[in-house]
Write a protein that holds these residues in place. Structure first.
Motif, PDB file in Angstrom:
ATOM      1  N   TYR A   1       0.805  -1.215   0.004  1.00 58.64           N
ATOM      2  CA  TYR A   1      -0.040  -0.032  -0.096  1.00 58.64           C
ATOM      3  C   TYR A   1       0.845   1.092  -0.036  1.00 58.64           C
ATOM      4  O   TYR A   1       1.961   1.312   0.367  1.00 58.64           O
ATOM      5  N   LEU A   2       0.172   2.430  -0.450  1.00 56.83           N
ATOM      6  CA  LEU A   2       0.913   3.553  -0.329  1.00 56.83           C
ATOM      7  C   LEU A   2       0.148   4.466   0.873  1.00 56.83           C
ATOM      8  O   LEU A   2      -1.099   4.351   0.913  1.00 56.83           O
ATOM      9  N   LYS A   3       1.058   4.765   1.776  1.00 54.78           N
ATOM     10  CA  LYS A   3       0.496   5.707   2.691  1.00 54.78           C
ATOM     11  C   LYS A   3      -0.238   6.924   2.138  1.00 54.78           C
ATOM     12  O   LYS A   3       0.235   7.517   1.354  1.00 54.78           O
ATOM     13  N   GLN A   4      -1.445   7.224   2.788  1.00 50.68           N
ATOM     14  CA  GLN A   4      -2.413   8.104   2.319  1.00 50.68           C
ATOM     15  C   GLN A   4      -1.594   9.518   2.232  1.00 50.68           C
ATOM     16  O   GLN A   4      -1.996  10.402   1.276  1.00 50.68           O
ATOM     17  N   ASP A   5      -0.682   9.789   3.097  1.00 51.20           N
ATOM     18  CA  ASP A   5      -0.071  11.100   2.980  1.00 51.20           C
ATOM     19  C   ASP A   5       1.184  11.050   2.020  1.00 51.20           C
ATOM     20  O   ASP A   5       1.867  11.971   2.002  1.00 51.20           O
ATOM     21  N   GLN A   6       1.510   9.890   1.484  1.00 52.06           N
ATOM     22  CA  GLN A   6       2.450   9.696   0.408  1.00 52.06           C
ATOM     23  C   GLN A   6       3.822   9.764   1.174  1.00 52.06           C
ATOM     24  O   GLN A   6       4.809  10.325   0.278  1.00 52.06           O
ATOM     25  N   SER A   7       3.974   9.853   2.629  1.00 46.76           N
ATOM     26  CA  SER A   7       5.270   9.716   3.034  1.00 46.76           C
ATOM     27  C   SER A   7       6.170   8.402   2.843  1.00 46.76           C
ATOM     28  O   SER A   7       6.989   8.312   3.431  1.00 46.76           O
ATOM     29  N   GLY A   8       5.363   7.051   2.435  1.00 44.60           N
ATOM     30  CA  GLY A   8       5.964   5.983   2.319  1.00 44.60           C
ATOM     31  C   GLY A   8       5.000   4.870   1.789  1.00 44.60           C
ATOM     32  O   GLY A   8       3.990   5.310   1.243  1.00 44.60           O
ATOM     33  N   VAL A   9       5.396   3.589   2.044  1.00 42.97           N
ATOM     34  CA  VAL A   9       4.657   2.624   2.076  1.00 42.97           C
ATOM     35  C   VAL A   9       4.523   1.420   3.082  1.00 42.97           C
ATOM     36  O   VAL A   9       5.165   1.905   3.934  1.00 42.97           O
ATOM     37  N   VAL A  10       3.581   0.636   2.758  1.00 45.27           N
ATOM     38  CA  VAL A  10       3.256  -0.183   4.118  1.00 45.27           C
ATOM     39  C   VAL A  10       3.306  -1.626   3.065  1.00 45.27           C
ATOM     40  O   VAL A  10       2.580  -1.869   1.994  1.00 45.27           O
ATOM     41  N   PHE A  11       4.106  -2.797   3.715  1.00 45.32           N
ATOM     42  CA  PHE A  11       3.966  -4.050   3.167  1.00 45.32           C
ATOM     43  C   PHE A  11       3.560  -4.992   4.234  1.00 45.32           C
ATOM     44  O   PHE A  11       4.043  -4.837   5.424  1.00 45.32           O
ATOM     45  N   MET A  12       2.587  -5.938   3.984  1.00 48.66           N
ATOM     46  CA  MET A  12       2.326  -6.990   4.607  1.00 48.66           C
ATOM     47  C   MET A  12       3.170  -8.174   4.125  1.00 48.66           C
ATOM     48  O   MET A  12       3.003  -8.537   2.972  1.00 48.66           O
ATOM     49  N   MET A  13       3.768  -8.537   4.977  1.00 41.59           N
ATOM     50  CA  MET A  13       5.164  -9.494   4.481  1.00 41.59           C
ATOM     51  C   MET A  13       4.864 -10.998   4.995  1.00 41.59           C
ATOM     52  O   MET A  13       4.668 -11.125   6.028  1.00 41.59           O
ATOM     53  N   ASN A  14       5.098 -12.001   4.111  1.00 42.48           N
ATOM     54  CA  ASN A  14       4.887 -13.430   4.528  1.00 42.48           C
ATOM     55  C   ASN A  14       6.195 -13.910   4.893  1.00 42.48           C
ATOM     56  O   ASN A  14       6.802 -14.772   4.528  1.00 42.48           O
TER      57      ASN A  14
END
Length: 150
Positions: free
Chosen positions: A93-106
């Motif tokens: 995902y892209l953080k809504q404030d566009q300050s970075g990303v979020v990964f759900m990792m296996n």
């Protein structure tokens, strides 16, 4: 009492029981982990669960200006897709404030996740850093599996 009123009452009773169970689970989740902070090795408890996924929250560093990251973006996306196809990244995902990303990792080892993400172009250039959060099953739900006292 009409059948409709009886149905509404049944639903209301079930929702009340569910709300109480959720409240108990929440209380247990909040108070139980604090008991082991002062110890060097926390004792095993019924609330211990395995790490099943990692949440990786990436944030641009002070160096992470658009002028610096835009040229690297195609390679960054390719590396992300490669980890997705390898089964290491489940969702991104892209953080809504566009300050970075979020990964759900296996991945279950935080060091492995940091090593994998550190090889990305943004990481190599010092443009992004990650906070890793270990995730697991909600242990207090075990309370719902025990038979009530009679």
């Amino acid at each position: 009492m009409s059948p409709r009123a009886l149905d509404k009452l049944t639903v209301r009773v079930r929702l009340t029981k569910l709300a109480r169970a959720v409240g108990l689970v929440t209380v247990l989740a909040v108070i139980s982990p604090t008991a082991s902070f002062a110890q060097s090795a926390p004792p095993s408890s019924s609330l211990d669960v395995p790490t099943t996924k990692l949440l990786a929250i990436g944030t641009f560093t002070a160096k992470g200006s658009p002028e610096r990251w835009k040229p690297l973006l195609p390679a960054e996306v390719r590396d992300t897709v490669r980890l997705y196809l390898a089964g290491k990244i489940d969702q991104w995902y892209l953080k809504q404030d566009q300050s970075g990303v979020v990964f759900m990792m296996n991945v279950t080892d935080p060091k492995e996740a940091l090593d994998l993400l550190g090889k990305f172009p943004f990481g190599q250039a010092g443009l992004m850093e990650f906070q890793i959060i270990s995730l697991g099953p909600i242990a207090p739900l075990r309370v719902l599996l025990t038979e009530p006292a009679k």
